[in-house]
Design a protein around this motif. Structure first.
Motif, PDB file in Angstrom:
ATOM      1  N   LYS A  98       0.819  -1.212   0.000  1.00  0.00           N
ATOM      2  CA  LYS A  98       0.000   0.000   0.000  1.00  0.00           C
ATOM      3  C   LYS A  98       0.860   1.272   0.000  1.00  0.00           C
ATOM      4  O   LYS A  98       0.568   2.230  -0.715  1.00  0.00           O
ATOM      5  CB  LYS A  98      -0.885  -0.035   1.247  1.00  0.00           C
ATOM      6  CG  LYS A  98      -2.023   0.922   1.230  1.00  0.00           C
ATOM      7  CD  LYS A  98      -3.061   0.536   2.270  1.00  0.00           C
ATOM      8  CE  LYS A  98      -4.059   1.652   2.452  1.00  0.00           C
ATOM      9  NZ  LYS A  98      -4.868   1.451   3.642  1.00  0.00           N
ATOM     10  N   TYR A  99       1.939   1.273   0.808  1.00  0.00           N
ATOM     11  CA  TYR A  99       2.680   2.526   1.029  1.00  0.00           C
ATOM     12  C   TYR A  99       4.062   2.560   0.378  1.00  0.00           C
ATOM     13  O   TYR A  99       4.779   3.536   0.513  1.00  0.00           O
ATOM     14  CB  TYR A  99       2.840   2.770   2.537  1.00  0.00           C
ATOM     15  CG  TYR A  99       1.516   2.953   3.252  1.00  0.00           C
ATOM     16  CD1 TYR A  99       0.774   4.128   3.084  1.00  0.00           C
ATOM     17  CD2 TYR A  99       0.996   1.953   4.061  1.00  0.00           C
ATOM     18  CE1 TYR A  99      -0.445   4.291   3.725  1.00  0.00           C
ATOM     19  CE2 TYR A  99      -0.217   2.105   4.713  1.00  0.00           C
ATOM     20  CZ  TYR A  99      -0.936   3.282   4.533  1.00  0.00           C
ATOM     21  OH  TYR A  99      -2.134   3.440   5.162  1.00  0.00           O
ATOM     22  N   GLY A 100       4.464   1.451  -0.281  1.00  0.00           N
ATOM     23  CA  GLY A 100       5.811   1.397  -0.854  1.00  0.00           C
ATOM     24  C   GLY A 100       6.764   0.680   0.099  1.00  0.00           C
ATOM     25  O   GLY A 100       6.413   0.405   1.251  1.00  0.00           O
ATOM     26  N   ASN A 101       7.980   0.406  -0.399  1.00  0.00           N
ATOM     27  CA  ASN A 101       8.920  -0.425   0.360  1.00  0.00           C
ATOM     28  C   ASN A 101       9.583   0.265   1.547  1.00  0.00           C
ATOM     29  O   ASN A 101      10.204  -0.386   2.387  1.00  0.00           O
ATOM     30  CB  ASN A 101      10.000  -0.985  -0.569  1.00  0.00           C
ATOM     31  CG  ASN A 101       9.474  -2.184  -1.343  1.00  0.00           C
ATOM     32  OD1 ASN A 101       8.635  -2.923  -0.830  1.00  0.00           O
ATOM     33  ND2 ASN A 101       9.939  -2.354  -2.564  1.00  0.00           N
ATOM     34  N   VAL A 102       9.494   1.603   1.571  1.00  0.00           N
ATOM     35  CA  VAL A 102      10.077   2.340   2.703  1.00  0.00           C
ATOM     36  C   VAL A 102       8.961   3.189   3.304  1.00  0.00           C
ATOM     37  O   VAL A 102       8.390   4.037   2.621  1.00  0.00           O
ATOM     38  CB  VAL A 102      11.214   3.272   2.221  1.00  0.00           C
ATOM     39  CG1 VAL A 102      11.876   3.982   3.395  1.00  0.00           C
ATOM     40  CG2 VAL A 102      12.254   2.497   1.423  1.00  0.00           C
ATOM     41  N   TYR A 103       8.587   2.918   4.528  1.00  0.00           N
ATOM     42  CA  TYR A 103       7.549   3.738   5.158  1.00  0.00           C
ATOM     43  C   TYR A 103       7.798   3.818   6.656  1.00  0.00           C
ATOM     44  O   TYR A 103       8.634   3.084   7.200  1.00  0.00           O
ATOM     45  CB  TYR A 103       6.143   3.169   4.874  1.00  0.00           C
ATOM     46  CG  TYR A 103       5.947   1.737   5.298  1.00  0.00           C
ATOM     47  CD1 TYR A 103       5.687   1.409   6.624  1.00  0.00           C
ATOM     48  CD2 TYR A 103       6.056   0.701   4.372  1.00  0.00           C
ATOM     49  CE1 TYR A 103       5.533   0.083   7.026  1.00  0.00           C
ATOM     50  CE2 TYR A 103       5.911  -0.619   4.766  1.00  0.00           C
ATOM     51  CZ  TYR A 103       5.647  -0.920   6.095  1.00  0.00           C
ATOM     52  OH  TYR A 103       5.512  -2.216   6.498  1.00  0.00           O
ATOM     53  N   GLN A 104       7.058   4.710   7.284  1.00  0.00           N
ATOM     54  CA  GLN A 104       7.247   4.906   8.724  1.00  0.00           C
ATOM     55  C   GLN A 104       5.986   4.491   9.483  1.00  0.00           C
ATOM     56  O   GLN A 104       4.872   4.743   9.033  1.00  0.00           O
ATOM     57  CB  GLN A 104       7.548   6.377   8.983  1.00  0.00           C
ATOM     58  CG  GLN A 104       7.778   6.696  10.449  1.00  0.00           C
ATOM     59  CD  GLN A 104       8.152   8.163  10.629  1.00  0.00           C
ATOM     60  OE1 GLN A 104       9.206   8.599  10.192  1.00  0.00           O
ATOM     61  NE2 GLN A 104       7.265   8.914  11.243  1.00  0.00           N
ATOM     62  N   ILE A 105       6.191   3.823  10.627  1.00  0.00           N
ATOM     63  CA  ILE A 105       5.053   3.510  11.500  1.00  0.00           C
ATOM     64  C   ILE A 105       5.331   4.114  12.871  1.00  0.00           C
ATOM     65  O   ILE A 105       6.489   4.424  13.185  1.00  0.00           O
ATOM     66  CB  ILE A 105       4.839   1.979  11.663  1.00  0.00           C
ATOM     67  CG1 ILE A 105       6.118   1.289  12.178  1.00  0.00           C
ATOM     68  CG2 ILE A 105       4.390   1.332  10.368  1.00  0.00           C
ATOM     69  CD1 ILE A 105       5.942  -0.149  12.582  1.00  0.00           C
ATOM     70  N   ARG A 106       4.261   4.268  13.635  1.00  0.00           N
ATOM     71  CA  ARG A 106       4.492   4.723  15.008  1.00  0.00           C
ATOM     72  C   ARG A 106       4.152   3.563  15.945  1.00  0.00           C
ATOM     73  O   ARG A 106       3.049   3.032  15.911  1.00  0.00           O
ATOM     74  CB  ARG A 106       3.624   5.933  15.328  1.00  0.00           C
ATOM     75  CG  ARG A 106       3.981   6.533  16.661  1.00  0.00           C
ATOM     76  CD  ARG A 106       3.499   7.969  16.765  1.00  0.00           C
ATOM     77  NE  ARG A 106       3.875   8.512  18.070  1.00  0.00           N
ATOM     78  CZ  ARG A 106       5.045   9.062  18.350  1.00  0.00           C
ATOM     79  NH1 ARG A 106       5.974   9.143  17.430  1.00  0.00           N
ATOM     80  NH2 ARG A 106       5.297   9.521  19.549  1.00  0.00           N
ATOM     81  N   LEU A 107       5.122   3.151  16.741  1.00  0.00           N
ATOM     82  CA  LEU A 107       4.916   2.052  17.694  1.00  0.00           C
ATOM     83  C   LEU A 107       5.138   2.634  19.071  1.00  0.00           C
ATOM     84  O   LEU A 107       6.261   3.024  19.400  1.00  0.00           O
ATOM     85  CB  LEU A 107       5.966   0.963  17.489  1.00  0.00           C
ATOM     86  CG  LEU A 107       5.677  -0.229  16.579  1.00  0.00           C
ATOM     87  CD1 LEU A 107       6.766  -1.267  16.714  1.00  0.00           C
ATOM     88  CD2 LEU A 107       4.330  -0.854  16.899  1.00  0.00           C
ATOM     89  N   GLY A 108       4.088   2.720  19.859  1.00  0.00           N
ATOM     90  CA  GLY A 108       4.234   3.316  21.190  1.00  0.00           C
ATOM     91  C   GLY A 108       4.808   4.710  21.046  1.00  0.00           C
ATOM     92  O   GLY A 108       4.279   5.549  20.305  1.00  0.00           O
TER      93      GLY A 108
END
Ligand code: HEM
Length: 454
Positions: free
Chosen positions: A17-27
């Motif tokens: 969905k977002y491409g091979n490099v993306y950012q997530i927020r964990l805690g």
């Protein structure tokens, strides 16, 4: 919650969905996830220094008495530490024909022991005995001594290793929500047992290194512990390396060398019983090359392409180290046009490389023959595309010894035994997530194939 039980699969879905490099927020952490061969290669090879850090996660501080090389961030001292560990492993496993033979002898002893142990049980889960065997091999290198399947202290210590993998695997909650340590909750008690396990493990290793120090003779280097004492205990002050690093390094290598190798073997046994026709084909090839009058040896490897193909397919298909140990950026860096600031936590999804449908036909099917060309020879370009030891500056330093161990143990087990599944069980390939993916409990039986060669 969104990561689910299998974060590596969720990461791959998000990449679509977002491409091979993306950012997530964990805690409380912003984490960049890298997927697919091209993004991972570009980061870890073309920007190797920028991606060579480790985050200052709370769990990392408890590993190897706080002097771990594996969990230390990138620095001049870390570079020196890694170099010493790497060259010592080489010196005791592959530097010359004598060390190669001696290393091989340790592995054969463990494999023969496994054959005998398996034959004593009716229906058994092999996981614990495989952990003991892998631990014995690395202990033999580090301490010149194995601890056997009956040593109670050692067995108890190894009984808890799963907790390690659960806590340091990418996505472990206590690292991204450190406040979970402050009030009673299930994560806090898991973390407490992680700390206890690390303390017990490190005390065991430290005790052995201290014994070595007492009888240390620079003229007679008996094993890797002696070698580390010789270099690190007496290192120049400016290197920053001390006696504590000697103990940390031995603890690192034993920890890294037992869970990974035993998990690889655990999956292989499960796959052998799941696919009996593959097991028969392997036995046929091994019998043809080795015969029944001797055990397989490392020299047989060049003639056992199907076994190597089976090992590579096990590593690709299971991707049992699905995400590497978390990395962090050592400076600002741009990759695939995206800016990543210094000190960003980075997860590297190895599973996504091994299951990319552009690269592998039917990636969800277990098929060792995919690695063989039309003449039955191993396709080296394809085997080198399997990503399980990571790449770049943090690449595993035990990859060569791991490959020798896995090859020789599996060759001997398959040569000596036929493994069968318990017909009453529904054999699945489901597994639990951590730094390593471990198959759920399963039971097998082992039948002898002619007399045991010893
Ligand atoms: C099949 C077996 C093994 C697999 C699949 C494996 C895989 C890995 C992976 C994925 C990493 C993390 C790389 C990263 O963070 O990018 C790693 C690191 C490491 N491995 Fe292995 N490993 C195996 C066996 C071993 C053995 C037998 C040893 C040593 C005796 C070992 C020693 C290490 C060390 C010291 C590191 C840390 C490297 C660093 O941080 O610079 N490994 N391994």
């Amino acid at each position: 919650m969104q990561l689910g039980q299998m974060p590596h699969i969720t990461f791959s879905k998000l990449a679509k969905k977002y491409g091979n490099v993306y950012q997530i927020r964990l805690g409380s952490s912003d984490i960049v996830v890298l997927n697919g061969e091209s993004a991972i290669r570009s980061a870890l090879l073309q920007h190797s220094t920028e991606f060579a850090g480790r985050p200052n996660f709370v769990s990392f501080q408890y590993v190897s008495g706080g002097t771990s090389m594996t969990f230390a961030s990138y620095s001049k001292q870390w570079k020196m530490h890694r170099k010493i560990a790497q060259s010592t492993i080489r010196a005791f496993s592959s530097a010359n024909s004598r060390t190669k033979k001696s290393f091989e002898k340790h592995i054969v002893a463990e494999a023969v022991d496994l054959v005998e142990t398996f034959l004593k049980s009716q229906h058994f889960n092999p996981s614990h005995e495989l952990t003991v065997a892998a631990a014995n091999i690395i202990c033999a290198l580090c301490f010149g001594k194995r601890y056997g399947h009956d040593d109670l202290e050692f067995r108890t210590l190894l009984g808890n290793v799963n907790r390690f993998s659960e806590t340091v695997g990418a996505g472990s909650l206590v690292d991204v929500m450190p406040w979970l340590q402050t009030f009673p909750n299930p994560i806090r008690s898991i973390f407490q047992s992680f700390k206890d396990l690390n303390n017990d493990f490190f005390s065991f290793v430290k005790g052995k290194v201290v014994e070595h120090r007492l009888s240390y003779d620079p003229e007679v280097i008996r094993d890797m512990s002696d070698a580390f004492i010789g270099v690190m205990d007496h290192a120049d002050e400016e290197t920053g390396l001390t006696e504590a690093h000697t103990e940390g390094t031995v603890s690192d290598l034993i920890g890294a060398g037992l869970d990974t190798v035993s998990t690889a073997l655990n999956w292989m046994l499960l796959l052998l019983v799941k696919y009996p026709s593959i097991q028969s084909k392997l036995q046929e090839q091994i019998d043809k090359v080795v015969g029944r009058d001797r055990l397989p040896s490392i020299e047989d490897r060049c003639n056992l392409a199907y076994l190597d193909a089976f090992i590579y397919e096990t590593m690709r298909f299971t991707s049992f180290v699905p995400v590497t140990i978390p990395h962090s950026t050592t400076s600002d860096v741009t990759i695939e046009g995206l800016h990543i600031p210094k000190d960003t936590v980075v997860f590297i999804n190895q599973w996504s490389v091994n299951h990319d449908p552009q690269k592998w036909s039917d990636p969800h099917i277990f098929n060792p023959s995919r690695f063989l060309d039309e003449n039955g020879a191993l396709d080296k370009d394809l085997t080198s595309s399997v990503m399980i030891f990571s790449i770049g500056r943090r690449r595993c330093i035990g990859d060569q010894i791991a490959k020798v161990e896995v090859f020789l143990i599996s060759a001997i087990l398959i040569h000596q035994l036929t493994f069968e599944s318990d017909p009453s069980q529904d054999l699945t390939l489901n597994c639990s997530y951590g730094l390593t993916l471990k198959p759920f409990d399963y039971k097998i039986s082992a039948k002898p194939r002619g007399s045991i060669v010893n």
